[in-house]
Design a protein around this motif. Structure first.
Motif, mmCIF file in Angstrom:
data_model
loop_
_atom_site.group_PDB
_atom_site.id
_atom_site.type_symbol
_atom_site.label_atom_id
_atom_site.label_comp_id
_atom_site.label_asym_id
_atom_site.label_seq_id
_atom_site.Cartn_x
_atom_site.Cartn_y
_atom_site.Cartn_z
ATOM 1 N N LEU A 218 0.888 -1.229 0.102
ATOM 2 C CA LEU A 218 0.037 -0.119 0.103
ATOM 3 C C LEU A 218 0.873 1.109 0.067
ATOM 4 O O LEU A 218 0.556 2.112 -0.641
ATOM 5 N N ARG A 219 1.953 1.284 0.660
ATOM 6 C CA ARG A 219 2.759 2.500 0.801
ATOM 7 C C ARG A 219 3.361 2.594 -0.676
ATOM 8 O O ARG A 219 3.738 3.779 -1.145
ATOM 9 N N HIS A 220 3.900 1.675 -1.248
ATOM 10 C CA HIS A 220 4.485 1.665 -2.474
ATOM 11 C C HIS A 220 3.321 2.190 -3.588
ATOM 12 O O HIS A 220 3.761 2.867 -4.672
ATOM 13 N N LYS A 221 2.318 1.699 -3.372
ATOM 14 C CA LYS A 221 1.081 1.882 -4.382
ATOM 15 C C LYS A 221 0.719 3.329 -4.281
ATOM 16 O O LYS A 221 0.540 4.035 -5.620
ATOM 17 N N TYR A 222 0.675 4.094 -3.177
ATOM 18 C CA TYR A 222 0.308 5.497 -3.208
ATOM 19 C C TYR A 222 1.662 6.585 -3.180
ATOM 20 O O TYR A 222 1.407 7.742 -2.960
ATOM 21 N N LYS A 223 2.689 5.980 -3.402
ATOM 22 C CA LYS A 223 3.954 6.837 -3.305
ATOM 23 C C LYS A 223 3.807 7.887 -4.472
ATOM 24 O O LYS A 223 3.600 7.448 -5.650
ATOM 25 N N ARG A 224 4.548 9.123 -4.418
ATOM 26 C CA ARG A 224 4.824 9.785 -5.625
ATOM 27 C C ARG A 224 6.410 9.794 -5.854
ATOM 28 O O ARG A 224 7.033 9.383 -5.365
ATOM 29 N N ASN A 225 6.527 9.865 -7.359
ATOM 30 C CA ASN A 225 7.869 9.547 -7.740
ATOM 31 C C ASN A 225 8.956 11.037 -7.787
ATOM 32 O O ASN A 225 8.920 11.664 -8.611
ATOM 33 N N GLU A 226 9.117 11.361 -6.245
ATOM 34 C CA GLU A 226 9.585 12.479 -6.051
ATOM 35 C C GLU A 226 10.833 12.503 -5.174
ATOM 36 O O GLU A 226 10.737 11.261 -4.306
ATOM 37 N N VAL A 227 11.650 13.361 -4.856
ATOM 38 C CA VAL A 227 12.874 13.278 -3.957
ATOM 39 C C VAL A 227 12.757 14.469 -3.466
ATOM 40 O O VAL A 227 12.688 15.528 -4.132
ATOM 41 N N HIS A 228 12.972 14.452 -2.181
ATOM 42 C CA HIS A 228 12.991 15.853 -1.200
ATOM 43 C C HIS A 228 14.516 15.995 -0.852
ATOM 44 O O HIS A 228 15.118 15.336 -0.206
#
Length: 281
Positions: A218-228
């Motif tokens: 679920l965490r992978h499913k809703y992650k955004r392809n961003e780097v902070h």
């Protein structure tokens, strides 16, 4: 092997629908988390499985018993339950309370000492329950629920009011039970707890399961392809992790002004908020 099978379960109280047709399965030796804010239907679901409520519609099978058989002694004896209605005899000692339930469930001698040690209360067994703190009573109630090594364990907020060290011991106990084959269904508002313990979870909101799966999936499913990126002066910048930004992101590793680099990997609580638009409180 499925130990819990719920199919299109509905429950209404008068004109108010608490459950609107939920379905899920829990395998043997699995810890399953039913997650949602107060009033979402979690406790109602557990009370149906423990025979306190009857479904309005749908079907429920637990440990090969249908909900119409939940009143049978064989079914009740296979369960361990920790809920808001669990109680102890305040005038008896901790040991006498647990010995009573040990004999009731025909658990082996020595079970009382074993469960008390697991929760760190072996030195309190001769104390009268009325003299215990709320957190201690919660631990004794858990001991009562697991003293007979049940096939199915229902836990409604099992570590509420407990300190971090005690919570860790409870988690160790639950994982040991799981590894020995006990199937556990729990509700919790503690997303760190759910992430650590649960093999699978379901997000229950307004009587509907909004999404389900393993915490990691679920965490992978809703992650955004961003780097902070956090800079030495406290500035935080966000960049997309794309092929166009590959060179810039590679240079980040050698930029001494950048003190922290994180991908967008949401917590389970953040995922719940993304799915429902609500905080998990």
């Amino acid at each position: 092997m499925s130990m819990i099978q719920v199919n299109e379960l509905k429950k209404s109280f008068g004109s108010e629908a608490a459950l609107r047709g939920i379905s899920f399965e829990v395998g043997k030796g699995e810890i399953f988390g039913l997650l949602g804010p107060s009033g979402s239907g979690k406790t109602t679901t557990i009370k149906i499985m423990t025979g306190e409520f009857k479904p309005t519609n749908g079907d429920v099978n637990v440990n090969q018993f249908n909900f119409r058989q939940f009143g049978k002694n064989e079914y009740v004896g296979s369960l361990g339950i920790l809920s808001d209605k669990s109680s102890l005899y305040d005038r008896l000692t901790v040991k006498d309370n647990l010995e009573l339930f040990r004999k009731l469930y025909n658990a082996p001698k020595g079970s009382v000492e074993k469960v008390l040690k697991a929760v760190g209360l072996e030195d309190e067994m001769n104390k009268t329950v009325s003299k215990l703190s709320k957190g201690m009573k919660q631990r004794i109630l858990l001991c009562k629920a697991v003293i007979h090594r049940p096939a199915i364990l229902f836990l409604d907020e099992p570590t509420s009011a407990l300190d971090p060290t005690t919570t860790e011991r409870i988690h160790d106990m639950l994982e040991e039970l799981r590894d020995d084959g006990t199937t556990i269904l729990l509700t919790t508002h503690n997303m760190d707890e759910a992430t650590r313990l649960c093999d699978n979870v379901a997000f229950l909101y307004q009587g509907v399961i909004q999404d389900s799966g393993s915490p990691s999936a679920l965490r992978h499913k809703y992650k955004r392809n961003e780097v902070h990126l956090t800079y030495r002066d406290g500035t935080v910048k966000t960049t997309d992790r794309t092929e166009d930004n590959k060179a810039a992101l590679e240079n980040v590793l050698f930029n001494e002004d950048i003190v922290d680099v994180r991908t967008d990997f949401p917590t389970l609580g953040e995922v719940f908020k993304k799915v429902t638009g609500k905080e998990l409180v």
